[in-house]
Design a protein around this motif. Structure first.
Motif, PDB file in Angstrom:
ATOM      1  N   ILE A 137      38.122 -41.445 -43.929  1.00 58.89           N
ATOM      2  CA  ILE A 137      36.819 -41.434 -44.593  1.00 58.89           C
ATOM      3  C   ILE A 137      35.954 -40.374 -43.922  1.00 58.89           C
ATOM      4  O   ILE A 137      35.933 -40.268 -42.697  1.00 58.89           O
ATOM      5  CB  ILE A 137      36.142 -42.818 -44.499  1.00 58.89           C
ATOM      6  N   SER A 138      35.210 -39.606 -44.733  1.00 57.16           N
ATOM      7  CA  SER A 138      34.332 -38.572 -44.192  1.00 57.16           C
ATOM      8  C   SER A 138      33.069 -39.207 -43.612  1.00 57.16           C
ATOM      9  O   SER A 138      32.863 -40.415 -43.707  1.00 57.16           O
ATOM     10  CB  SER A 138      33.968 -37.566 -45.283  1.00 57.16           C
ATOM     11  N   GLU A 139      32.203 -38.368 -43.041  1.00 56.48           N
ATOM     12  CA  GLU A 139      30.958 -38.862 -42.456  1.00 56.48           C
ATOM     13  C   GLU A 139      30.024 -39.445 -43.515  1.00 56.48           C
ATOM     14  O   GLU A 139      29.244 -40.332 -43.229  1.00 56.48           O
ATOM     15  CB  GLU A 139      30.246 -37.734 -41.724  1.00 56.48           C
ATOM     16  N   GLN A 140      30.112 -38.926 -44.733  1.00 53.83           N
ATOM     17  CA  GLN A 140      29.270 -39.446 -45.810  1.00 53.83           C
ATOM     18  C   GLN A 140      29.844 -40.712 -46.432  1.00 53.83           C
ATOM     19  O   GLN A 140      29.216 -41.315 -47.279  1.00 53.83           O
ATOM     20  CB  GLN A 140      29.110 -38.396 -46.922  1.00 53.83           C
ATOM     21  N   GLY A 141      31.047 -41.106 -46.046  1.00 55.76           N
ATOM     22  CA  GLY A 141      31.662 -42.304 -46.591  1.00 55.76           C
ATOM     23  C   GLY A 141      32.603 -42.020 -47.738  1.00 55.76           C
ATOM     24  O   GLY A 141      33.040 -42.938 -48.427  1.00 55.76           O
ATOM     25  N   LYS A 142      32.952 -40.753 -47.955  1.00 58.17           N
ATOM     26  CA  LYS A 142      33.862 -40.392 -49.039  1.00 58.17           C
ATOM     27  C   LYS A 142      35.309 -40.462 -48.561  1.00 58.17           C
ATOM     28  O   LYS A 142      35.602 -40.237 -47.388  1.00 58.17           O
ATOM     29  CB  LYS A 142      33.577 -38.968 -49.527  1.00 58.17           C
ATOM     30  N   ILE A 143      36.207 -40.730 -49.499  1.00 56.41           N
ATOM     31  CA  ILE A 143      37.633 -40.743 -49.191  1.00 56.41           C
ATOM     32  C   ILE A 143      38.106 -39.298 -49.117  1.00 56.41           C
ATOM     33  O   ILE A 143      37.890 -38.511 -50.033  1.00 56.41           O
ATOM     34  CB  ILE A 143      38.418 -41.513 -50.268  1.00 56.41           C
ATOM     35  N   LEU A 196      28.162 -45.848 -49.347  1.00 59.08           N
ATOM     36  CA  LEU A 196      27.604 -44.576 -48.927  1.00 59.08           C
ATOM     37  C   LEU A 196      27.141 -44.700 -47.489  1.00 59.08           C
ATOM     38  O   LEU A 196      26.703 -45.757 -47.057  1.00 59.08           O
ATOM     39  CB  LEU A 196      26.393 -44.194 -49.792  1.00 59.08           C
ATOM     40  N   ASN A 197      27.219 -43.595 -46.785  1.00 57.19           N
ATOM     41  CA  ASN A 197      26.745 -43.578 -45.409  1.00 57.19           C
ATOM     42  C   ASN A 197      25.563 -42.624 -45.347  1.00 57.19           C
ATOM     43  O   ASN A 197      25.729 -41.422 -45.236  1.00 57.19           O
ATOM     44  CB  ASN A 197      27.859 -43.131 -44.463  1.00 57.19           C
ATOM     45  N   ASN A 198      24.342 -43.152 -45.422  1.00 53.36           N
ATOM     46  CA  ASN A 198      23.134 -42.345 -45.466  1.00 53.36           C
ATOM     47  C   ASN A 198      22.359 -42.387 -44.160  1.00 53.36           C
ATOM     48  O   ASN A 198      21.141 -42.318 -44.155  1.00 53.36           O
ATOM     49  CB  ASN A 198      22.217 -42.811 -46.608  1.00 53.36           C
ATOM     50  N   GLU A 199      23.030 -42.493 -43.031  1.00 59.31           N
ATOM     51  CA  GLU A 199      22.330 -42.611 -41.752  1.00 59.31           C
ATOM     52  C   GLU A 199      21.531 -41.360 -41.431  1.00 59.31           C
ATOM     53  O   GLU A 199      20.441 -41.439 -40.904  1.00 59.31           O
ATOM     54  CB  GLU A 199      23.329 -42.879 -40.633  1.00 59.31           C
ATOM     55  N   LYS A 200      22.049 -40.176 -41.738  1.00 57.89           N
ATOM     56  CA  LYS A 200      21.353 -38.939 -41.413  1.00 57.89           C
ATOM     57  C   LYS A 200      20.081 -38.786 -42.240  1.00 57.89           C
ATOM     58  O   LYS A 200      19.103 -38.252 -41.777  1.00 57.89           O
ATOM     59  CB  LYS A 200      22.272 -37.740 -41.636  1.00 57.89           C
ATOM     60  N   GLN A 201      20.098 -39.251 -43.475  1.00 58.64           N
ATOM     61  CA  GLN A 201      18.918 -39.142 -44.307  1.00 58.64           C
ATOM     62  C   GLN A 201      17.822 -40.091 -43.843  1.00 58.64           C
ATOM     63  O   GLN A 201      16.650 -39.789 -43.971  1.00 58.64           O
ATOM     64  CB  GLN A 201      19.266 -39.437 -45.767  1.00 58.64           C
ATOM     65  N   LEU A 202      18.179 -41.232 -43.304  1.00 61.57           N
ATOM     66  CA  LEU A 202      17.194 -42.207 -42.875  1.00 61.57           C
ATOM     67  C   LEU A 202      16.573 -41.851 -41.529  1.00 61.57           C
ATOM     68  O   LEU A 202      15.492 -42.320 -41.209  1.00 61.57           O
ATOM     69  CB  LEU A 202      17.840 -43.592 -42.798  1.00 61.57           C
TER      70      LEU A 202
END
Length: 101
Positions: free
Chosen positions: A40-46, A78-84
């Protein structure tokens, strides 16, 4: 030229065979988070099959396991940690209604 008289030059480049990312003993399962998180990528994509170096069957099983883990809330969609994580607050301009008064 005869085939027997041809000289073949040995390649100067040495190829190092990469180990497969999934060993024969690894079970592809939605509960195996240490295995699933590698694909899984950092953004949560396969990640794609080329990046993972998986066979077609392994990629299908990984995809199914990731989707099952997402449905069971073991993984985020989704992995939105950087946006938050905003360090500076955004400044707002006064609205038009406030100016008219």
């Amino acid at each position: 030229m005869d085939k027997s008289k041809r000289t073949f030059l040995k390649s100067k480049r040495s190829f190092r065979r990469r180990l497969p990312p999934i060993q024969s003993g690894d079970r592809i399962d939605y509960k195996n988070m240490s295995l699933i998180s590698r694909f899984i990528s950092e953004q949560g994509k396969i990640l794609s099959r080329r990046m993972n170096r998986l066979t077609l069957k392994q990629q299908r099983l990984i995809t199914i396991a990731i989707k099952q883990a997402r449905i069971l809330s073991l993984l985020p969609f989704l992995n939105n940690e950087k946006q938050l994580e905003r360090t500076e607050p955004t400044t707002r301009t006064p609205s038009l209604r406030a100016r008219k008064r």
